[in-house]
Motif scaffolding. Structure first.
Motif, PDB file in Angstrom:
ATOM      1  N   ILE A   1       9.871 -17.115 -20.106  1.00  0.00           N
ATOM      2  CA  ILE A   1       8.924 -16.991 -19.391  1.00  0.00           C
ATOM      3  C   ILE A   1       9.573 -16.323 -18.127  1.00  0.00           C
ATOM      4  N   SER A   2      10.788 -16.369 -17.702  1.00  0.00           N
ATOM      5  CA  SER A   2      11.517 -15.891 -16.498  1.00  0.00           C
ATOM      6  C   SER A   2      11.238 -14.579 -16.218  1.00  0.00           C
ATOM      7  N   ASP A   3      10.980 -13.464 -16.794  1.00  0.00           N
ATOM      8  CA  ASP A   3      10.760 -12.171 -16.613  1.00  0.00           C
ATOM      9  C   ASP A   3       9.372 -12.192 -15.823  1.00  0.00           C
ATOM     10  N   LYS A   4       8.371 -12.841 -16.546  1.00  0.00           N
ATOM     11  CA  LYS A   4       6.949 -13.005 -15.914  1.00  0.00           C
ATOM     12  C   LYS A   4       6.944 -13.551 -14.586  1.00  0.00           C
ATOM     13  N   VAL A   5       7.709 -14.820 -14.403  1.00  0.00           N
ATOM     14  CA  VAL A   5       7.807 -15.422 -13.006  1.00  0.00           C
ATOM     15  C   VAL A   5       8.508 -14.324 -11.937  1.00  0.00           C
ATOM     16  N   LYS A   6       9.500 -13.688 -12.697  1.00  0.00           N
ATOM     17  CA  LYS A   6      10.496 -12.933 -11.580  1.00  0.00           C
ATOM     18  C   LYS A   6       9.318 -11.908 -11.118  1.00  0.00           C
ATOM     19  N   LYS A   7       8.534 -11.298 -11.699  1.00  0.00           N
ATOM     20  CA  LYS A   7       7.567 -10.320 -11.264  1.00  0.00           C
ATOM     21  C   LYS A   7       7.049 -10.582 -10.121  1.00  0.00           C
ATOM     22  N   PHE A   8       6.571 -11.932  -9.742  1.00  0.00           N
ATOM     23  CA  PHE A   8       5.898 -12.370  -8.591  1.00  0.00           C
ATOM     24  C   PHE A   8       6.675 -12.804  -7.526  1.00  0.00           C
ATOM     25  N   LYS A   9       8.021 -12.865  -7.759  1.00  0.00           N
ATOM     26  CA  LYS A   9       9.041 -13.029  -6.412  1.00  0.00           C
ATOM     27  C   LYS A   9       8.927 -12.214  -5.279  1.00  0.00           C
ATOM     28  N   PRO A  10       8.577 -10.947  -5.462  1.00  0.00           N
ATOM     29  CA  PRO A  10       8.780  -9.897  -4.380  1.00  0.00           C
ATOM     30  C   PRO A  10       7.341 -10.233  -3.584  1.00  0.00           C
ATOM     31  N   CYS A  11       6.319 -11.237  -4.175  1.00  0.00           N
ATOM     32  CA  CYS A  11       5.123 -11.572  -3.350  1.00  0.00           C
ATOM     33  C   CYS A  11       5.386 -12.562  -2.683  1.00  0.00           C
ATOM     34  N   MET A  12       6.669 -12.993  -2.353  1.00  0.00           N
ATOM     35  CA  MET A  12       6.824 -14.320  -1.629  1.00  0.00           C
ATOM     36  C   MET A  12       7.991 -13.987  -0.635  1.00  0.00           C
ATOM     37  N   GLU A  13       7.680 -14.504   0.640  1.00  0.00           N
ATOM     38  CA  GLU A  13       8.412 -14.337   1.850  1.00  0.00           C
ATOM     39  C   GLU A  13       8.742 -15.762   2.234  1.00  0.00           C
ATOM     40  N   LYS A  14      10.217 -15.893   2.178  1.00  0.00           N
ATOM     41  CA  LYS A  14      10.634 -17.409   2.715  1.00  0.00           C
ATOM     42  C   LYS A  14      10.245 -18.505   1.802  1.00  0.00           C
ATOM     43  N   GLY A  15       9.795 -18.122   0.680  1.00  0.00           N
ATOM     44  CA  GLY A  15       9.307 -19.258  -0.354  1.00  0.00           C
ATOM     45  C   GLY A  15       7.951 -19.114  -0.224  1.00  0.00           C
ATOM     46  N   GLU A  16       7.116 -18.643   0.503  1.00  0.00           N
ATOM     47  CA  GLU A  16       5.802 -18.621   0.907  1.00  0.00           C
ATOM     48  C   GLU A  16       5.077 -17.375   0.185  1.00  0.00           C
ATOM     49  N   ILE A  17       3.890 -17.684  -0.358  1.00  0.00           N
ATOM     50  CA  ILE A  17       3.107 -16.555  -1.004  1.00  0.00           C
ATOM     51  C   ILE A  17       2.540 -15.561  -0.013  1.00  0.00           C
ATOM     52  N   ASN A  18       2.683 -14.174  -0.159  1.00  0.00           N
ATOM     53  CA  ASN A  18       1.825 -13.046   0.441  1.00  0.00           C
ATOM     54  C   ASN A  18       0.673 -12.709  -0.502  1.00  0.00           C
TER      55      ASN A  18
ATOM     56  N   LEU B   1       0.592 -10.130  -3.718  1.00  0.00           N
ATOM     57  CA  LEU B   1      -0.105 -10.513  -5.082  1.00  0.00           C
ATOM     58  C   LEU B   1      -1.243  -9.678  -5.693  1.00  0.00           C
ATOM     59  N   VAL B   2      -2.248  -9.940  -4.890  1.00  0.00           N
ATOM     60  CA  VAL B   2      -3.344  -9.186  -5.473  1.00  0.00           C
ATOM     61  C   VAL B   2      -3.270  -7.768  -5.782  1.00  0.00           C
ATOM     62  N   ASP B   3      -2.043  -6.813  -5.259  1.00  0.00           N
ATOM     63  CA  ASP B   3      -1.855  -5.642  -5.522  1.00  0.00           C
ATOM     64  C   ASP B   3      -1.467  -5.505  -6.968  1.00  0.00           C
ATOM     65  N   LEU B   4      -1.000  -6.677  -7.502  1.00  0.00           N
ATOM     66  CA  LEU B   4      -0.649  -6.479  -8.952  1.00  0.00           C
ATOM     67  C   LEU B   4      -1.799  -6.691 -10.025  1.00  0.00           C
ATOM     68  N   LEU B   5      -2.849  -7.025  -9.203  1.00  0.00           N
ATOM     69  CA  LEU B   5      -4.130  -7.269 -10.140  1.00  0.00           C
ATOM     70  C   LEU B   5      -5.130  -6.156 -10.280  1.00  0.00           C
ATOM     71  N   GLU B   6      -5.643  -6.254 -11.273  1.00  0.00           N
ATOM     72  CA  GLU B   6      -6.970  -5.060 -11.489  1.00  0.00           C
ATOM     73  C   GLU B   6      -7.946  -5.502 -10.594  1.00  0.00           C
ATOM     74  N   ASN B   7      -8.620  -4.255 -10.322  1.00  0.00           N
ATOM     75  CA  ASN B   7      -9.694  -4.365  -9.338  1.00  0.00           C
ATOM     76  C   ASN B   7     -11.049  -5.155  -9.623  1.00  0.00           C
ATOM     77  N   GLU B   8     -11.579  -5.970  -8.860  1.00  0.00           N
ATOM     78  CA  GLU B   8     -12.648  -6.611  -8.827  1.00  0.00           C
ATOM     79  C   GLU B   8     -13.125  -6.865  -7.567  1.00  0.00           C
ATOM     80  N   ASP B   9     -14.348  -7.106  -7.391  1.00  0.00           N
ATOM     81  CA  ASP B   9     -15.060  -7.294  -6.318  1.00  0.00           C
ATOM     82  C   ASP B   9     -14.302  -8.171  -5.294  1.00  0.00           C
ATOM     83  N   ARG B  10     -14.045  -9.362  -5.641  1.00  0.00           N
ATOM     84  CA  ARG B  10     -13.331 -10.182  -4.565  1.00  0.00           C
ATOM     85  C   ARG B  10     -11.799  -9.987  -4.320  1.00  0.00           C
TER      86      ARG B  10
END
Length: 547
Positions: free
Chosen positions: A356-373, A377-386
């Motif tokens: 699962i490591s490759d999938k987890v690494k995909k989200f590492k750039p969304c984190m700054e000093k260990g905290e989620i931006n 994150l949502v830039d990686l997701l498909e468009n929905e209203d919310r």
């Protein structure tokens, strides 16, 4: 003896009856210029005229009116809690006549003075002289209730209501007695009876809402408390209680808005500010939560539980400061915080499984000093209203009813990517769940998934009973009904063949089934029975952690 000049003010019979005045009202000549508006004659002027008239005539007709207005002054003094003045006016009554009303007011004054034994003697005398005196039975009930003699109090309240079926306060007080006795369901019966008689009885709705909260019937509590504040918009206590109810139902944003409004209206109420800070933390607004808990502490620094919450919320913003503050906590809060701090110090990160490591690494750039931006994150997701709103920097601050397995894999990946620090893990999981779903049930699901990870990491295995004991109280704060489903698992037994693991659509159902799967010893052959890819993937993530 100097005789004062009296003039007689003629009143129309209907007006005299309405104001409880004689049709020919005696008024001192010296007071006549003060009567500028005949629709309102000051009580003191009425009394002076009646006193002068009775002094001359000793007429029983005027005497009855004079006693009536003496009692009005007694009531006025009691309303202002001026017991000395009330006693003085009652002394004037005593010089003319002592009836059941005299005994009643004497009992009330003594009760207010704290002389309950003498007060009870006078109140019982009043009701014995007039057994149908509803107010007398009511005040006697209040006195007995203050002495914790609940059964006797209930009898008096029932007599009060039987004497006057339009007088509903006795029903309310009967309910209060049962509440104090711990018989909450019986209390509900009397609150409901009062509401059936008067559908706009705000106090009864408020009390019923509290009773339903105690019974954990939160849907009913919500309805009752909403009705209470709809009728009385200044009932801030019911609004506060409603915020608690909504939070237990997973309606955290609405609860937050209510508490924010209450903080603005009552800025010196540390209790409200404390609850506002806690719900800000629950929704991921950690810096604001710390600000408000600090303000609450400035208002009241003598509340041990508030002080504990201050240290806890500080932990999410400044760990070192929280550790310093924890040294001033009193027992048992010090021990509780010490256990948490020790857990954090002893925590060791878990290696992410290779598959699962490759999938987890995909989200590492969304984190700054260990905290989620979250926006990254949502830039990686498909468009929905919310999702689109979050992409544009807007967090919809309204509750949703979303309950879905969608994005649960992402929540799991964020847990793994954050697992070097449990505090940052909770912050990240909370912010992701609030942003993606906006629902209390999915926030509870995400927090539960995180707690499973922490539990297995800390213990090296998964024990359902131990897990339930550890987490249920906390999960109740997010969504009571979901926590109840978790607690009920203790009483069940499972086999893999009996589980419904395919086609799960709801996130809450998925987590319940996951807990069941984790409590079963599964062989490699058994894995083929799990056709749900998400279930199999999350199960396999937990497997290397279990030792």
């Amino acid at each position: 003896m100097l005789i004062k000049a009296i003039v007689y003010l003629p009143l129309k019979p209907d007006k005299a009856k309405r104001l409880n005045l004689p049709v020919k009202l005696p008024v001192l000549a010296e007071d006549l210029p003060e009567i500028l508006d005949e629709n309102h004659i000051p009580v003191n002027i009425i009394i002076r005229g009646l006193e002068a008239q009775y002094e001359i005539s000793k007429d029983q007709y005027y005497k009855s009116y004079l006693i009536y207005f003496y009692y009005e002054k007694v009531k006025e003094a009691l309303n202002e809690n001026n017991l000395t003045e009330a006693e003085e006016w009652l002394g004037k009554v005593e010089q003319l006549e002592r009836d059941y009303r005299y005994d009643f007011f004497k009992g009330v004054i003594l009760s207010r003075s704290g002389d309950y034994d003498q007060a009870e003697i006078f109140l019982r005398s009043s009701t014995s002289k007039n057994n149908y005196f509803a107010l007398g039975h009511y005040e006697l009930g209040n006195l007995l209730r203050s002495k914790k003699e609940f059964e006797d109090a209930i009898l008096e309240y029932k007599k009060a209501f039987e004497s006057d079926k339009n007088f509903l306060l006795p029903l309310l007080r009967i309910g209060d007695c049962y509440m104090e006795m711990g018989e909450v369901r019986q209390a509900c019966d009397f609150y409901q009876t009062a509401i059936q008689i008067d559908p706009n009885f705000a106090q009864a709705y408020a009390r019923l809402g509290v009773a339903y909260n105690i019974l954990q019937k939160y849907d009913h509590a919500e309805n009752s408390l909403r009705k209470a504040v709809q009728i009385d918009k200044t009932d801030y206590l019911s609004l506060f209680n409603l915020s608690f109810t909504l939070s237990r139902l997973g309606k955290h944003f609405e609860a937050m808005h209510i508490l924010k409004d209450l903080v603005e209206k009552k800025p010196q109420d540390a209790t409200i500010m404390n609850e506002y800070a806690l719900i800000l933390r629950k929704l991921g607004f950690y810096e604001q939560a710390k600000d408000f808990i600090d303000r609450a502490f400035e208002i009241n620094n003598n509340d041990p539980s508030l002080n504990y919450n201050r240290v806890l919320l500080t932990l999410f913003v400044d760990k070192e400061e929280a550790i310093r503050l924890s040294e001033k906590l009193s027992s048992p809060y010090y021990e509780k915080m010490e256990d948490l701090i020790t857990f954090l110090r002893q925590w060791r990160p878990v290696d992410v499984p290779d598959f699962i490591s490759d999938k987890v690494k995909k989200f590492k750039p969304c984190m700054e000093k260990g905290e989620i931006n979250v926006q990254k994150l949502v830039d990686l997701l498909e468009n929905e209203d919310r999702i689109n709103m979050v992409k544009n920097g807007i967090l919809p601050a309204t509750d949703t009813e979303i309950d879905t397995v969608q994005w649960l894999d992402i929540v799991m990946f964020i847990i793994l990517a954050s697992n070097d620090d449990p505090i940052k893990m909770e912050k990240n999981v909370t912010k992701v769940a609030v942003s993606l779903y906006g629902s209390g049930i999915m926030l509870a699901v995400a927090i539960t998934l995180m707690r499973i990870f922490l539990h297995i990491s800390a213990h090296g295995n998964f024990d359902l009973q131990s897990f339930v004991n550890d987490v249920v109280t906390d999960i109740q704060e997010y969504h009571w009904q979901f926590a109840k489903r978790i607690s009920e698992l203790e009483n069940e037994s499972f086999s893999l063949e009996e589980l419904h693991l395919n086609g799960i659509k709801k996130g809450s159902d998925f987590l319940i089934e996951l807990l069941k799967v984790l409590s079963i010893d599964i062989t490699e052959e058994d894995l083929y029975l799990i056709e749900d890819n998400l279930m199999k993937e999350i199960y396999l993530i937990f497997q290397p952690i279990r030792r």
